[in-house]
Design an enzyme around this catalytic site. Structure first.
Site, PDB file in Angstrom:
ATOM      1  N   GLU A   1      58.979  49.731  28.172  1.00  0.00           N
ATOM      2  CA  GLU A   1      58.337  50.275  26.966  1.00  0.00           C
ATOM      3  C   GLU A   1      57.599  51.573  27.301  1.00  0.00           C
ATOM      4  OE1 GLU A   1      58.496  49.455  23.871  1.00  0.00           O
ATOM      5  OE2 GLU A   1      59.077  47.354  23.725  1.00  0.00           O
TER       6      GLU A   1
ATOM      7  N   TYR B   1      35.127  46.207  20.551  1.00  0.00           N
ATOM      8  CA  TYR B   1      34.138  45.919  19.503  1.00  0.00           C
ATOM      9  C   TYR B   1      32.721  45.973  20.061  1.00  0.00           C
ATOM     10  CZ  TYR B   1      38.373  44.597  17.179  1.00  0.00           C
ATOM     11  OH  TYR B   1      39.638  44.655  16.651  1.00  0.00           O
TER      12      TYR B   1
ATOM     13  N   LYS C   1      47.663  45.913  25.354  1.00  0.00           N
ATOM     14  CA  LYS C   1      46.890  45.085  24.431  1.00  0.00           C
ATOM     15  C   LYS C   1      47.409  43.655  24.457  1.00  0.00           C
ATOM     16  CE  LYS C   1      46.061  44.670  19.541  1.00  0.00           C
ATOM     17  NZ  LYS C   1      46.388  45.151  18.240  1.00  0.00           N
TER      18      LYS C   1
ATOM     19  N   SER D   1      39.961  41.378  19.544  1.00  0.00           N
ATOM     20  CA  SER D   1      38.984  40.579  18.793  1.00  0.00           C
ATOM     21  C   SER D   1      38.689  39.229  19.454  1.00  0.00           C
ATOM     22  CB  SER D   1      39.476  40.376  17.365  1.00  0.00           C
ATOM     23  OG  SER D   1      40.750  39.772  17.346  1.00  0.00           O
TER      24      SER D   1
ATOM     25  N   ARG E   1      42.893  39.125  12.504  1.00  0.00           N
ATOM     26  CA  ARG E   1      43.710  38.751  11.344  1.00  0.00           C
ATOM     27  C   ARG E   1      42.844  38.099  10.272  1.00  0.00           C
ATOM     28  NH1 ARG E   1      49.054  36.526  14.635  1.00  0.00           N
ATOM     29  NH2 ARG E   1      49.482  38.517  15.679  1.00  0.00           N
TER      30      ARG E   1
ATOM     31  N   LYS F   1      55.083  36.793  15.439  1.00  0.00           N
ATOM     32  CA  LYS F   1      55.440  38.181  15.719  1.00  0.00           C
ATOM     33  C   LYS F   1      56.246  38.326  17.018  1.00  0.00           C
ATOM     34  CE  LYS F   1      51.702  40.251  12.972  1.00  0.00           C
ATOM     35  NZ  LYS F   1      50.761  41.381  12.855  1.00  0.00           N
TER      36      LYS F   1
ATOM     37  N   LYS G   1      52.242  45.798  23.748  1.00  0.00           N
ATOM     38  CA  LYS G   1      51.448  44.931  22.871  1.00  0.00           C
ATOM     39  C   LYS G   1      52.081  43.550  22.890  1.00  0.00           C
ATOM     40  CE  LYS G   1      49.736  44.339  18.205  1.00  0.00           C
ATOM     41  NZ  LYS G   1      49.548  44.930  16.886  1.00  0.00           N
TER      42      LYS G   1
HETATM   43  C1  PBG Z   1      48.389  44.846  13.678  1.00  0.00           C
HETATM   44  C2  PBG Z   1      47.248  44.881  14.629  1.00  0.00           C
HETATM   45  C3  PBG Z   1      46.675  43.742  15.200  1.00  0.00           C
HETATM   46  C4  PBG Z   1      45.603  44.172  15.967  1.00  0.00           C
HETATM   47  C5  PBG Z   1      45.538  45.558  15.871  1.00  0.00           C
HETATM   48  N1  PBG Z   1      46.586  45.988  15.047  1.00  0.00           N
HETATM   49  C6  PBG Z   1      46.976  42.304  15.019  1.00  0.00           C
HETATM   50  C7  PBG Z   1      48.350  41.842  15.085  1.00  0.00           C
HETATM   51  O1  PBG Z   1      49.241  42.421  15.707  1.00  0.00           O
HETATM   52  O2  PBG Z   1      48.587  40.822  14.449  1.00  0.00           O
HETATM   53  C8  PBG Z   1      44.712  43.257  16.715  1.00  0.00           C
HETATM   54  C9  PBG Z   1      43.414  43.775  17.193  1.00  0.00           C
HETATM   55  C10 PBG Z   1      42.447  42.737  17.624  1.00  0.00           C
HETATM   56  O3  PBG Z   1      42.735  41.538  17.705  1.00  0.00           O
HETATM   57  O4  PBG Z   1      41.305  43.144  17.888  1.00  0.00           O
HETATM   58  N2  PBG Z   1      49.233  45.875  13.577  1.00  0.00           N
END
Ligand code: PBG
Length: 321
Positions: A231, A311, A246, A272, A203, A215, A193
């Site tokens: 990982e 989505y 991701k 997203s 968010r 992050k 990720k």
């Molecule tokens: C947080 C989480 C995030 C997403 C899924 N779980 C956002 C982040 O890490 O800030 C993002 C999913 C998306 O953007 O569709 N644990």
């Protein structure tokens, strides 16, 4: 003369030589859940997606099942007063998210429900782990993630989805689950990720952005590839059943790499921002949404993803129904 175009000369020949096909069986539909009744609230930055209360979500799931979508990943959106530094609402018995899991599984046992395990939706700091003096604590976060996962398993979740990127969390959660009789609950690990700018609309949807900092001390550097393999090896050893990459689109090379190197199903999260980009361009008349969306999903599958979280899942199913 050798002419590759002969294999493209008609729709029927093209369909014979087609190497990759996306079907609804490949797709997981992310859904946003809020407390309350009778709520189906549009999300500005994610056109055509909503925040649902459980009663309305049950209808939505029913209509997805009719279209052949049977897997869902659920994300909770909390009001600020329920958030604290320890994310304690995540394992509180009154938690609407846990109640919803129970209700969905009671009504539609055939669904595959995937959870989200991370502190951010429940945390007053908006980080995925515990925060102390501006630092994200790793080992102190694990027991909280463990409790969250156990509460979700208890509610009947099929697959735990740790999205937090703390070191050792897959092994920790696996052990907790096994010790409490949840040997059959799976783990889909957010293995690679990345600290991506493409999570913006998500968010927004959950109001879960970090209050301070970013992050980058736990999510991966977009520049790195070897780290994804590292990982992946760890998650495999720690007992993950699926590995996830991701975001998906800017990371198709990572999807391809993990598919090649690891003997586990690979999921890719079409996040997203990737969805919102197409929607925004389509709203401006700059892209054909239906065609570009199908091409996007196809390329994720072609890169090696066995599973795509998107989505666009319902829209895809409606198109191909
Ligand atoms: C947080 C989480 C995030 C997403 C899924 N779980 C956002 C982040 O890490 O800030 C993002 C999913 C998306 O953007 O569709 N644990």
């Amino acid at each position: 003369m050798i002419r590759p175009r002969r294999n493209r000369k008609s729709e029927s020949i093209r369909s014979l030589v087609k190497e990759t096909t996306v079907t609804v069986n490949d797709l997981v539909y992310p859904l946003f859940l809020v407390d309350g009744k009778d709520i189906s609230e549009p999300i500005k930055s994610l056109p055509n997606q909503k925040r649902w209360s459980c009663d309305m979500l049950l209808h939505e799931i029913e209509s997805c099942l009719k279209l052949g979508i049977h897997s869902f990943v659920l994300f909770p959106g909390l009001e600020d007063h329920l958030k604290d530094a320890d994310a304690s609402y995540s394992f509180n018995e009154r938690n609407f998210y846990l109640k919803a899991i129970k209700q969905i599984k009671a009504r539609f046992p055939e669904t595959c429900l995937i959870s989200d395990v991370a502190m951010d939706p429940y945390s007053s700091d908006g980080h995925d782990g515990l925060v102390s003096q501006g630092k994200i604590l790793n080992d102190e976060t694990l027991p909280i993630l463990g409790k969250m996962a156990l509460a979700q398993a208890n509610a009947g979740i099929d697959v735990i989805g740790p999205s937090d990127m703390m070191d050792g969390r897959v092994g920790f959660i696996r052990k907790e689950l096994d010790e409490h009789g949840f040997q059959e609950v799976s783990i889909m690990s957010y293995t690679a990720k990345y600290a991506s700018a493409f999570y913006g609309p998500f968010r927004d949807a959950l109001e879960s952005a970090p209050k301070e900092g970013d992050k980058k001390s736990y999510q991966m550097d977009p520049a790195n590839k070897i780290e994804a393999l590292r990982e992946a090896q760890l998650d495999m050893i720690e007992g993950a059943d699926f590995l996830m990459v991701k975001p998906a689109l800017c990371y198709l090379d990572i999807v391809h790499l993990l598919k090649k190197e690891v003997r586990l199903p690979i999921a890719a999260y079409n996040v997203s921002g990737e969805y919102a980009m197409l929607k925004a361009a389509a709203q401006n008349g700059w892209l054909d949404y239906e065609l570009s969306m199908q091409e996007m999903l196809l390329s994720i599958k072609r890169a090696g993803a066995d599973i795509i979280l998107t989505y666009a899942a319902k829209e895809f199913a409606e198109l191909t129904d």
